[in-house]
Each structure stands twice: as structure tokens, then as C-alpha cells.
Design an enzyme around this catalytic site. Structure first.
Site, mmCIF file in Angstrom:
data_model
loop_
_atom_site.group_PDB
_atom_site.id
_atom_site.type_symbol
_atom_site.label_atom_id
_atom_site.label_comp_id
_atom_site.label_asym_id
_atom_site.label_seq_id
_atom_site.Cartn_x
_atom_site.Cartn_y
_atom_site.Cartn_z
ATOM 1 N N ARG A 142 0.894 -1.286 0.117
ATOM 2 C CA ARG A 142 0.131 0.010 -0.029
ATOM 3 C C ARG A 142 0.836 1.334 0.059
ATOM 4 O O ARG A 142 0.292 2.108 -0.568
ATOM 5 C CB ARG A 142 -1.014 -0.109 1.151
ATOM 6 C CG ARG A 142 -1.900 -0.892 0.825
ATOM 7 C CD ARG A 142 -2.918 -1.146 2.108
ATOM 8 N NE ARG A 142 -4.142 -1.568 1.691
ATOM 9 C CZ ARG A 142 -5.293 -1.954 2.445
ATOM 10 N NH1 ARG A 142 -5.019 -1.578 3.897
ATOM 11 N NH2 ARG A 142 -6.456 -2.423 2.045
ATOM 12 N N LYS A 192 -16.798 -16.682 4.070
ATOM 13 C CA LYS A 192 -18.415 -16.383 4.494
ATOM 14 C C LYS A 192 -19.073 -15.790 3.348
ATOM 15 O O LYS A 192 -18.944 -14.970 2.501
ATOM 16 C CB LYS A 192 -18.239 -15.290 5.395
ATOM 17 C CG LYS A 192 -17.899 -15.506 6.838
ATOM 18 C CD LYS A 192 -18.206 -14.614 7.588
ATOM 19 C CE LYS A 192 -17.698 -14.501 9.171
ATOM 20 N NZ LYS A 192 -17.876 -12.961 9.562
ATOM 21 N N GLY A 246 -7.461 -7.463 0.050
ATOM 22 C CA GLY A 246 -7.525 -8.367 1.183
ATOM 23 C C GLY A 246 -7.086 -9.792 1.088
ATOM 24 O O GLY A 246 -5.799 -9.751 0.677
ATOM 25 N N GLY A 261 -12.384 -4.524 1.481
ATOM 26 C CA GLY A 261 -13.849 -4.209 1.533
ATOM 27 C C GLY A 261 -14.077 -3.153 0.192
ATOM 28 O O GLY A 261 -15.194 -3.338 -0.298
HETATM 29 P P1 AMP Z 1 -12.909 -14.324 3.661
HETATM 30 O O1 AMP Z 1 -12.487 -13.471 4.702
HETATM 31 O O2 AMP Z 1 -14.436 -14.613 3.743
HETATM 32 O O3 AMP Z 1 -12.435 -14.017 2.290
HETATM 33 O O4 AMP Z 1 -12.372 -15.602 3.906
HETATM 34 C C1 AMP Z 1 -10.882 -16.058 3.785
HETATM 35 C C2 AMP Z 1 -10.377 -17.295 4.928
HETATM 36 O O5 AMP Z 1 -11.396 -18.241 4.227
HETATM 37 C C3 AMP Z 1 -8.954 -17.679 4.213
HETATM 38 O O6 AMP Z 1 -8.546 -17.493 5.662
HETATM 39 C C4 AMP Z 1 -8.968 -19.080 4.060
HETATM 40 O O7 AMP Z 1 -8.350 -19.922 4.848
HETATM 41 C C5 AMP Z 1 -10.597 -19.494 4.575
HETATM 42 N N1 AMP Z 1 -11.199 -20.711 3.687
HETATM 43 C C6 AMP Z 1 -11.305 -20.628 2.481
HETATM 44 N N2 AMP Z 1 -11.848 -21.779 2.094
HETATM 45 C C7 AMP Z 1 -11.898 -22.540 3.631
HETATM 46 C C8 AMP Z 1 -12.215 -23.876 3.545
HETATM 47 N N3 AMP Z 1 -12.699 -24.844 2.730
HETATM 48 N N4 AMP Z 1 -12.270 -24.230 4.967
HETATM 49 C C9 AMP Z 1 -11.605 -23.291 5.688
HETATM 50 N N5 AMP Z 1 -11.393 -22.166 5.776
HETATM 51 C C10 AMP Z 1 -11.533 -21.869 4.349
#
Ligand code: AMP
Length: 403
Positions: free
Chosen positions: A39, A205, A360, A383
Site C-alpha cells: 500500500r 463467508k 484483502g 472491502g
Molecule cells: P474471507 O475473509 O471470507 O475472504 O475468507 C478468507 C479465509 O477463508 C481464508 O483465511 C481461508 O483460509 C478461509 N477458507 C477458504 N476456504 C476454506 C475452507 N474450505 N475451509 C476453511 N477455511 C477456508
């Protein structure tokens, strides 16, 4: 609104003027050391453009989440100032213990052409998050030109993003080079994509990405969904997913969103297999499962068949936007799917496609995997890039007005 033309830093005469630049220096720190300076590096073109034309820069940024009750050493921008000084090859003064204290005001008053002051963390003041008008007026008094270059914070309505440009309505209020580049890639990809247009979503999520799925449905030719968020969609389709991450409260809405996507021209591409293990740990035994994952197993990455179908969709695309890893990429071998998507995107770039990586976690993943080159654009905002993909408001951009 975000696609309307804006005045830019290169279109304004800065010689002999002080430019108040909102940058995004919210960098990751571990034990006082910067672990990723992307950044800071990304803000350099705007700063240089001002300094090279005999302007002075007063930079302002937030860093982390201090309490908003005053100075906290572990959220100080001093290490950022030191790194920026190295990158610019000239001194960067970080005065005082706040953005609007006497030391800051004195440093700004003493600044001359080609000089740089970096104000201390805006979030040491409660007024930043509260968009306080008095706090904004004190900052606004520091410059004769306002420049917005903090793409990573442009989805927020904080004082430095909106109230400061509002308080400087008689001065030029312009976009910096980074903001322009981010908006160009993200807005153009969505508004006027070369086709096929493929979006790849992943991460933990689905609740964070429902708005994105809704906005992209009917706009993209193929919507690829991997990562743990796919399990909530598969549960809505009636599959069992073992102990994989699921947002139970979102299952019903996930079912509705599948129907909503299917009612458009967009093809929804979900994983057909997974790399599964008993625990999310390095060195555990893994097995490949289909869409139904039995017993205590967890799906921790997309499986080989899904890798092949996802990579084929991405490779053949002329526009690709990607936000969210395909699996638990921090722990090998569960980084295979994420790596494969990154590599397919690099092939799409080589084939003349426009490829945009969201900020991110996704930007961190490609950086960690040593793959940050090979894409048309890697966003600096997590974000903010998601907000662009959902077609949501960008207050920090809208505050600049149009030309
Ligand atoms: P997000 O903040 O929603 O973009 O999620 C990112 C996180 O999701 C990362 O730390 C990944 O390790 C986790 N992640 C993605 N797929 C999986 C999975 N199948 N099981 C557990 N964690 C996951």
C-alpha cells in the site's frame, strides 16, 4: 457515480501549493515491522507527481483500530514514514502524537515545495470515525488542494474521506493515480467487460458476498464459487458437507440466491469435488470427496475435477475478477485450488484478457504465493473492491464530484 469522470492530480497545478493527500497506509505490522508494504508502494506515484511539480505533500491515513482516545505507540505511523522515506529517497516528517495537534500544525506550516509531512494516525482522534466537522475543518486548513488516493478506505464515510473534501469545496478536490487505476479496472470490468466475463468468488463467508453475487448475476457469463462459502450453497441444494464450514443461518438465503442466479443468463459453476481432511492442519491425511462429504471430514480445498473446470473457465475468459481464496490456502496442500485459479488467471492475462484480483485476503494470497505479477491489476482494497463488485456506494469517491 463512481464511473463518472473525476478531476485528477495530474490535471491540477500544484507548484507552490500544499496538497492534502488521503492515502491508505493501513499496512500489516508484526512487532512494529511492516510485513507487506504494497500500500505504501502503491501511493508513491501520486506523491512523486506532486513533489516533482514543486508541490508539498501533507499525507494523512489511518492504521489499524486504536481506541480513538489519543496516541498509542503500537498504532503509530512512524514505521510507515521511515519506509516511505526510503522509497522516495527524501525525508518524511511524522510530527507529534496526533493529526491535528500543535506539532502537526507547526510541521505543516513549515513545509516547502518537494517536502513531505505524514500526519499521525487519524484514528487517534474519535472525530475521524464520527466524521466530525471540527476535526475535518482542522485537517482541511492544512492544504490548498485535496487529493483522494485511499482506495482501500473509499467505501467509508470517515472525516478524512468525506467531511474534509466537503470543507474544501472552494479548492480543487482530485483523485490520485492509485484511486484512478483502481476505479478504472474495477468499474470498467463490471460496466464494459470484454467477454467471456468470469467472476471467481471464494473465502469463508457467503454472508459477506451475497450483495456481490446479486450484483454480478446477469452481468457475468460465469460465476465460479469456491472456498468454504460453497458449502452453504451446497447445503441449500441438499448435500451433506461433514464438518466443513457452513453458515447455518444463511442456508435459506443461499437457496434463494441460487434460484436468482439461475433466472439470469449467468452460469453458476460450483465445485464438484473437494480435498478433505479430519482437521485443518498441516501434515494431516487427505482424501478426495464428491459433493457429499460424509462423517467428520472437512472440505478444505476444491478437488482436482473442480480445479480443472474452474481453471478452464478462467483461462478462456477475456475479463476475470477474483475475490476470495478457493480453500484454506494458508496451510499447504490446501493452497492447490487457489494456486490453480491464480495460474489460470495469469494465462488469461497472457491471452490478452483483463484480470483483476480483489484486495484483502486474495491479494495477500497471491503475494504469499509469489504470484503478484501476471495480473492486469491487484487491488489494494479488500472491502472497497468488494463494494465495487456489489455496485454499492463509494462515499470517498463521490465526495470528489465530477468534471
Ligand atoms: P474471507 O475473509 O471470507 O475472504 O475468507 C478468507 C479465509 O477463508 C481464508 O483465511 C481461508 O483460509 C478461509 N477458507 C477458504 N476456504 C476454506 C475452507 N474450505 N475451509 C476453511 N477455511 C477456508
Amino acid at each position: 457515480m463512481t464511473t463518472a469522470p473525476r478531476p485528477t492530480i495530474d490535471s491540477v497545478d500544484v507548484a507552490g501549493r500544499t496538497v492534502l493527500v488521503r492515502v491508505d497506509f493501513n499496512v500489516p505490522l508484526a512487532a512494529g515491522k511492516i510485513t507487506d508494504d504494497s500500500r505504501i508502494v502503491a501511493a508513491v506515484p501520486t506523491i512523486r507527481s506532486i513533489l516533482d511539480r514543486d508541490g508539498a505533500c501533507v499525507l494523512m491515513s489511518h492504521l489499524g483500530r486504536p481506541a480513538g482516545t489519543g496516541y498509542e505507540a503500537n498504532f503509530s505511523l512512524q514505521p510507515v514514514g521511515a519506509r516511505l522515506a526510503e522509497l522516495l529517497g527524501r525525508p518524511v516528517v511524522v510530527p507529534g502524537e496526533g493529526s491535528v495537534d500543535d506539532a502537526a500544525a507547526a510541521a505543516v506550516a513549515a513545509i516547502g515545495p518537494g517536502e513531505v509531512v505524514l500526519l499521525e494516525n487519524l484514528r487517534f482522534h474519535a472525530g475521524e470515525k464520527k466524521a466530525d466537522a471540527d476535526f475535518a475543518a482542522a485537517l482541511a486548513a492544512y492544504g490548498q488542494v485535496y487529493c483522494q488516493d485511499a482506495f482501500g478506505a473509499a467505501h467509508r464515510g470517515d472525516a478524512s474521506m468525506v467531511a474534509v473534501p466537503d470543507a474544501m469545496s472552494d479548492s480543487p478536490r482530485v483523485a490520485g493515480r492509485l484511486l484512478e487505476a483502481e476505479l478504472k479496472y474495477l468499474a470498467d470490468a463490471i460496466e464494459s467487460p470484454a467477454r467471456p466475463f468470469v467472476a471467481v468468488l471464494g473465502g469463508a463467508k457467503i454472508s459477506d458476498k451475497l450483495g456481490t453475487i446479486r450484483h454480478l448475476a446477469g452481468r457475468v457469463d460465469t460465476l465460479v464459487v469456491g472456498g468454504a462459502m460453497a458449502f452453504t450453497l451446497l447445503r441449500a441444494m441438499g448435500h451433506v458437507v461433514g464438518r466443513s464450514l457452513v453458515e447455518e443461518a444463511m442456508i435459506e438465503e443461499a437457496g434463494e440466491i441460487i434460484k436468482a442466479v439461475e433466472a439470469t443468463s449467468t452460469r453458476l459453476l460450483l465445485p464438484t469435488d473437494f480435498v478433505c481432511a479430519a482437521a485443518p492442519e498441516a501434515g494431516v491425511a487427505t482424501t478426495t470427496c464428491g459433493r457429499d462429504i460424509e462423517g467428520d471430514l472437512m472440505g478444505l480445498d476444491i478437488g482436482p475435477e473442480s480445479v480443472a473446470s474452474f481453471a478452464a473457465a478462467v483461462r478462456g475468459a477475456k475479463t476475470v475478477v477474483w475475490n476470495g481464496p478457493m480453500g484454506l490456502f494458508e496451510i499447504p496442500p490446501f493452497d492447490t485450488g487457489t494456486l490453480a485459479v491464480a495460474q489460470a488467471m495469469i494465462e488469461a492475462t497472457e491471452g490478452g484478457g483483463i484480470t483483476v484480483v480483489g484486495g484483502g485476503d486474495t491479494a495477500a494470497a497471491v503475494n504469499d504465493l509469489g504470484l503478484a505479477v501476471g495480473f492486469s491489476h491487484v487491488s489494494t482494497g479488500g472491502g472497497a473492491s468488494l463494494r465495487m463488485l456489489e455496485g454499492g456506494p463509494m462515499p470517498g469517491v463521490e465526495a470528489l464530484g465530477t468534471v
